[in-house]
Write an enzyme that holds these catalytic residues in place. Structure first.
Site, PDB file in Angstrom:
ATOM      1  N   HIS A  40      16.459  -6.799 -11.657  1.00 25.45           N
ATOM      2  CA  HIS A  40      16.636  -6.551 -13.104  1.00 25.45           C
ATOM      3  C   HIS A  40      16.590  -7.912 -13.816  1.00 25.45           C
ATOM      4  CE1 HIS A  40      17.499  -4.567 -16.700  1.00 25.45           C
ATOM      5  NE2 HIS A  40      18.728  -4.133 -16.504  1.00 25.45           N
ATOM      6  N   ASP A  72      28.912  -4.352 -11.054  1.00 20.42           N
ATOM      7  CA  ASP A  72      28.005  -3.321 -11.585  1.00 20.42           C
ATOM      8  C   ASP A  72      28.431  -1.992 -10.966  1.00 20.42           C
ATOM      9  OD1 ASP A  72      25.851  -2.005 -12.748  1.00 20.42           O
ATOM     10  OD2 ASP A  72      24.323  -2.880 -11.438  1.00 20.42           O
ATOM     11  N   ARG A 121      10.206   0.327 -16.323  1.00 20.66           N
ATOM     12  CA  ARG A 121      11.441   0.584 -15.564  1.00 20.66           C
ATOM     13  C   ARG A 121      11.098   1.666 -14.548  1.00 20.66           C
ATOM     14  NH1 ARG A 121      17.631   1.402 -17.480  1.00 20.66           N
ATOM     15  NH2 ARG A 121      17.327  -0.852 -17.600  1.00 20.66           N
ATOM     16  N   CYS A 132      26.493  -5.629 -16.665  1.00 19.11           N
ATOM     17  CA  CYS A 132      25.243  -5.324 -17.371  1.00 19.11           C
ATOM     18  C   CYS A 132      25.362  -4.068 -18.234  1.00 19.11           C
ATOM     19  CB  CYS A 132      24.094  -5.190 -16.381  1.00 19.11           C
ATOM     20  SG  CYS A 132      24.291  -3.812 -15.231  1.00 19.11           S
ATOM     21  N   GLN A 179      17.940  -8.654 -17.472  1.00 19.46           N
ATOM     22  CA  GLN A 179      19.397  -8.660 -17.575  1.00 19.46           C
ATOM     23  C   GLN A 179      19.966 -10.045 -17.262  1.00 19.46           C
ATOM     24  OE1 GLN A 179      21.452  -5.954 -18.482  1.00 19.46           O
ATOM     25  NE2 GLN A 179      22.888  -7.665 -18.670  1.00 19.46           N
ATOM     26  N   ARG A 211      20.272  -9.409 -24.763  1.00 17.36           N
ATOM     27  CA  ARG A 211      19.042  -8.779 -24.258  1.00 17.36           C
ATOM     28  C   ARG A 211      17.972  -8.813 -25.349  1.00 17.36           C
ATOM     29  NH1 ARG A 211      19.273  -4.927 -20.192  1.00 17.36           N
ATOM     30  NH2 ARG A 211      17.017  -5.008 -20.365  1.00 17.36           N
TER      31      ARG A 211
HETATM   32  N1  NVA Z   1      22.296  -1.286 -10.995  1.00 13.80           N
HETATM   33  C1  NVA Z   1      22.187  -0.382 -12.119  1.00 13.80           C
HETATM   34  C2  NVA Z   1      21.860  -1.148 -13.359  1.00 13.80           C
HETATM   35  C3  NVA Z   1      21.730  -0.325 -14.605  1.00 13.80           C
HETATM   36  C4  NVA Z   1      21.371  -1.137 -15.809  1.00 13.80           C
HETATM   37  C5  NVA Z   1      21.117   0.652 -11.824  1.00 13.80           C
HETATM   38  O1  NVA Z   1      20.068   0.284 -11.273  1.00 13.80           O
HETATM   39  O2  NVA Z   1      21.329   1.828 -12.122  1.00 13.80           O
HETATM   40  N1   CP Z   2      21.861  -2.987 -18.736  1.00 18.44           N
HETATM   41  C1   CP Z   2      20.842  -2.142 -18.936  1.00 18.44           C
HETATM   42  O1   CP Z   2      19.712  -2.385 -18.514  1.00 18.44           O
HETATM   43  O2   CP Z   2      21.156  -1.031 -19.656  1.00 18.44           O
HETATM   44  P1   CP Z   2      20.263   0.279 -19.849  1.00 18.44           P
HETATM   45  O3   CP Z   2      20.214   0.991 -18.525  1.00 18.44           O
HETATM   46  O4   CP Z   2      21.006   1.072 -20.897  1.00 18.44           O
HETATM   47  O5   CP Z   2      18.894  -0.124 -20.306  1.00 18.44           O
END
Ligand code: NVA
Ligand code: CP
Length: 306
Positions: free
Chosen positions: A132, A221, A105, A261, A135, A289
């Protein structure tokens, strides 16, 4: 030549591979739900590298590896050499000699692409600024469980054209469904950044109500994704009219599902009575997930089973 299969963006897999994953997920989930031991990854290790916060992604990968008989090792940039300027290429060489798969990540997609080029083992995108994919695997699997095939259906995306939105758009091209996108001005989809081949599977709407009309899934989101915190105050102003509320759900298809998500902000991108209401499947998405990533790990590490 590096022939290792990675999952760095949704369209790294073909349609047949997606169908295989969805089938395997059902089987793996059924085993888990009936307390049957399934340990195909005994003695295998997944390294999980986090440069951003996470609850679901860390937990689902770590628990998933454990349930498959293997182990997950957590690394972050605060207390490893990754945060002290070690080149991504060097880190990839070293880390991939000590494990069977890597999940990352991070910020720019370029970082994970460079890691993958230097990795001896499969690399999985656990979220980048651009995508992502894990997801959307879980979200589509959730739709299939609840409503059947997604082909020909319509997803309404309300809000920021972020990593999750881009991935829905890639998935629409691959699996032949449509995405209706409504973003405030200045936050529109960037086709190249989203990694799209054409604009045949999505349509943009100025008014979010028009995007939601007749949709099979309404999804949104956070207004401010990780890495964009400096824009937060401006975004709160810009996105005020892009909240999924009960009026919007009424205009969607009568069996429409609400997806998010998570983590969510009630009163910002979604009204509390929607996310906590009867059309919401957010907890199922989160749980899936776990199951779909177990199928993904099995496929990337062991190849096709059966
Ligand atoms: N779009 C959000 C998703 C978090 C799971 C982010 O990147 O922070
Ligand atoms: N939806 C998702 O990826 O959640 P986290 O940021 O908690 O991993």
């Amino acid at each position: 030549m590096n022939k290792i299969k990675h999952f760095l963006q949704f369209n790294d897999f073909g349609k047949d591979e997606m169908e295989l994953l969805f089938d395997r997920t059902k089987w793996i989930k059924d085993q888990y739900k009936s307390y049957k031991k399934y340990w195909p990854l005994e003695d295998r290790t997944l390294v999980m590298i986090f440069e951003k916060a996470s609850t679901r992604t860390r937990l689902s990968f770590e628990a998933g590896m454990h349930q498959l008989g293997g182990a997950g090792i957590y690394l972050n940039t605060r207390d490893s050499q990754l945060g002290r300027g070690e080149p991504v290429e060097d880190a990839a060489q070293v880390i991939s000699r000590m494990c069977d798969a890597v999940m990352i990540r991070t910020f720019e997609q370029d970082i994970i692409d460079r890691f993958a080029k230097n990795s001896r083992v499969p690399v999985i995108n656990g979220l980048t600024n651009e995508y992502h994919p894990c997801q959307i695997l879980a979200d589509i699997y959730t739709f299939i469980e609840k409503r059947g095939p997604i082909q020909g259906k319509t997803v309404a995306w309300i809000g920021d054209s972020n990593n999750v939105c881009n991935t829905w758009l890639q998935a629409a091209e691959l699996l032949d469904f449509n995405v209706h996108v409504s973003t405030p001005k200045g936050y529109e989809v960037e086709v190249e950044r989203a990694g799209l081949y054409n604009d045949k599977h999505f349509e943009e709407f100025e008014d979010p109500m028009d995007a939601a009309r007749g949709a099979d899934i309404v999804t949104t989101d956070v207004w401010t994704s990780m890495g964009f915190e400096s824009e937060k105050n401006e975004r709160i102003k810009d996105f005020t009219d892009w909240q999924v509320d009960s009026d919007m759900m009424k205009i969607a298809g009568k069996d429409a599902l609400f997806m998010h998500c998570l983590p969510a902000h009630r009163g910002e991108e979604v009204a509390a009575d929607v996310i906590d209401g009867p059309q919401s499947v957010v907890w199922e998405e989160a749980e899936n997930r776990l199951h779909i990533q177990k199928a993904l790990l099995e496929y990337l590490i062991l190849g096709k089973i059966k």
